[in-house]
Structures are given as C-alpha cells and as structure tokens.
Design a protein around this motif. Structure first.
Motif, PDB file in Angstrom:
ATOM      1  N   LEU A 122      19.328  14.873  51.750  1.00 60.27           N
ATOM      2  CA  LEU A 122      20.574  15.539  52.125  1.00 60.27           C
ATOM      3  C   LEU A 122      21.185  16.347  50.978  1.00 60.27           C
ATOM      4  N   LEU A 123      21.033  15.897  49.748  1.00 58.09           N
ATOM      5  CA  LEU A 123      21.743  16.512  48.621  1.00 58.09           C
ATOM      6  C   LEU A 123      20.903  17.479  47.784  1.00 58.09           C
ATOM      7  N   LEU A 124      19.605  17.284  47.724  1.00 52.56           N
ATOM      8  CA  LEU A 124      18.779  18.146  46.878  1.00 52.56           C
ATOM      9  C   LEU A 124      18.781  19.621  47.289  1.00 52.56           C
ATOM     10  N   PRO A 125      18.774  19.965  48.574  1.00 50.19           N
ATOM     11  CA  PRO A 125      18.780  21.397  48.913  1.00 50.19           C
ATOM     12  C   PRO A 125      19.974  22.154  48.317  1.00 50.19           C
ATOM     13  N   ALA A 126      21.164  21.559  48.357  1.00 47.57           N
ATOM     14  CA  ALA A 126      22.343  22.231  47.789  1.00 47.57           C
ATOM     15  C   ALA A 126      22.244  22.310  46.269  1.00 47.57           C
ATOM     16  N   MET A 127      21.681  21.281  45.644  1.00 46.01           N
ATOM     17  CA  MET A 127      21.484  21.323  44.191  1.00 46.01           C
ATOM     18  C   MET A 127      20.544  22.477  43.843  1.00 46.01           C
ATOM     19  N   LYS A 128      19.460  22.576  44.590  1.00 46.33           N
ATOM     20  CA  LYS A 128      18.493  23.649  44.342  1.00 46.33           C
ATOM     21  C   LYS A 128      19.145  25.013  44.541  1.00 46.33           C
ATOM     22  N   GLU A 129      19.938  25.159  45.586  1.00 45.55           N
ATOM     23  CA  GLU A 129      20.613  26.428  45.861  1.00 45.55           C
ATOM     24  C   GLU A 129      21.569  26.810  44.723  1.00 45.55           C
ATOM     25  N   ARG A 130      22.257  25.829  44.156  1.00 45.96           N
ATOM     26  CA  ARG A 130      23.170  26.090  43.035  1.00 45.96           C
ATOM     27  C   ARG A 130      22.419  26.286  41.717  1.00 45.96           C
ATOM     28  N   GLY A 131      21.149  25.866  41.683  1.00 46.10           N
ATOM     29  CA  GLY A 131      20.352  26.002  40.473  1.00 46.10           C
ATOM     30  C   GLY A 131      20.646  24.948  39.423  1.00 46.10           C
TER      31      GLY A 131
END
Length: 182
Positions: A122-131
C-alpha cells in the motif's frame, strides 16, 4: 523496540504514527503489558512539542489491518504521507509445534508477514512516486536457522528477510531504501 524506534524518529524531527495493540489494564485499572500507543505518543509529545504524534490502537494481526491503518491515517491526517515505515510488531510463541493452535499460527503469520507485506504494497508506490522513502523490517537471527520450539517464528522471520531483500532489489534506483534488522 517499537518505543525506541519512535524515539529515534522523533529525535530526527519526524512526526510519528504509533500503531500497536491498545493499552490493557488489570482489575484495578493499572496498565498491563507494553505501553499503549496513546502513552507512547504522550511521552514523545512532551519531549517533542513541535512534532505531531498519532496513536493508533489496533490489532495488526488481522487481514484488514494494513488497509484500516492506511485509511485511518488518511482520515485523521489528510494530506500526510508515510516517509518511513517500520515493520516491527511481533509475537513469540515458544512451544512445540504440535502444541500450537491454529489460532496461534494464524496470528503469528498475520502479524509478522501478511500485515507488513500489505503495508509495503500500500505504501511503496507513493514512496516511489515521490522518489524517497524508507522501509525497515524487523527480522531475527532466527531467520538464518530453523530453531526448535520457535519453528513458526523462525519461518516468519525468514519470510521477512527474503521479502525485504527482493523489494530492495525491485526498488533500487528509485530513491526508496529498504532494509532489514536482525
């Protein structure tokens, strides 16, 4: 360990969300067991008054726990994103495997493996998007050897070690760091 991780994050200027079992008390109202998320957050808030602390008292050993936690964060702190995820919740059932109930085994698997995996999902995609982002998963030295009387514990900790290693490779070069502590 969770309290120490929360202290370390607050000491580095992070707002902290503490998700753990709600506090319990005995018949006289005295606290029993580890400190509740509310107690932890109030202790930290007294030391770090400029930071925001969100206590979330919930059982993380449930299939819906990861989604409920993310939903609660979104509802109570709109616009907030998780930059550091520490998968630390755990239990240890020391007993012969044949003496473990299905409920013991299920609880251990949910708490050690399912909920942390779903939180990453749930959380990794947003982390990746923010870099940027960081995931720390607590494993154990038991992950390296099959120890008798903590057989399921050792197996779940091996899963955590392997999951983190695979995710670290998948997220290499994205700005998201993934680590395991033993």
């Amino acid at each position: 360990m969770g309290l120490e991780y929360a202290k370390q994050l607050a000491g580095r200027g992070y707002n902290v969300i503490v998700a753990a079992l709600p506090g319990r008390s005995d018949g006289d109202g005295k606290p029993v067991g580890p400190p509740s998320p509310e107690v932890i957050c109030s202790l930290l808030a007294a030391q770090y008054p400029d930071l925001d602390f969100l206590p979330v008292g919930m059982d993380l050993a449930r299939t819906e726990a990861a989604q409920e936690l993310c939903d609660r964060i979104a509802a109570e702190r709109p616009g907030v994103f998780v930059e550091v995820l520490i998968n630390n919740a755990g239990i240890l059932n020391v007993r012969h495997f044949k003496e473990m109930t299905a409920a013991h085994i299920q609880r251990e698997l949910l708490l050690h493996n399912f909920t942390p995996t779903m939180l990453c999902h749930l959380l990794l995609p947003a982390m990746k998007e923010r870099g940027r982002g960081y995931v720390l998963t607590v494993s154990s030295l038991a992950a390296w050897l099959p120890f008798p009387f903590i057989t399921t514990y050792a197996a779940t900790k091996e899963f955590n070690r392997t999951l983190a290693r695979g995710l670290r490779t998948e997220y290499r070069g994205t700005g998201v760091k993934i680590a395991t502590v033993y």
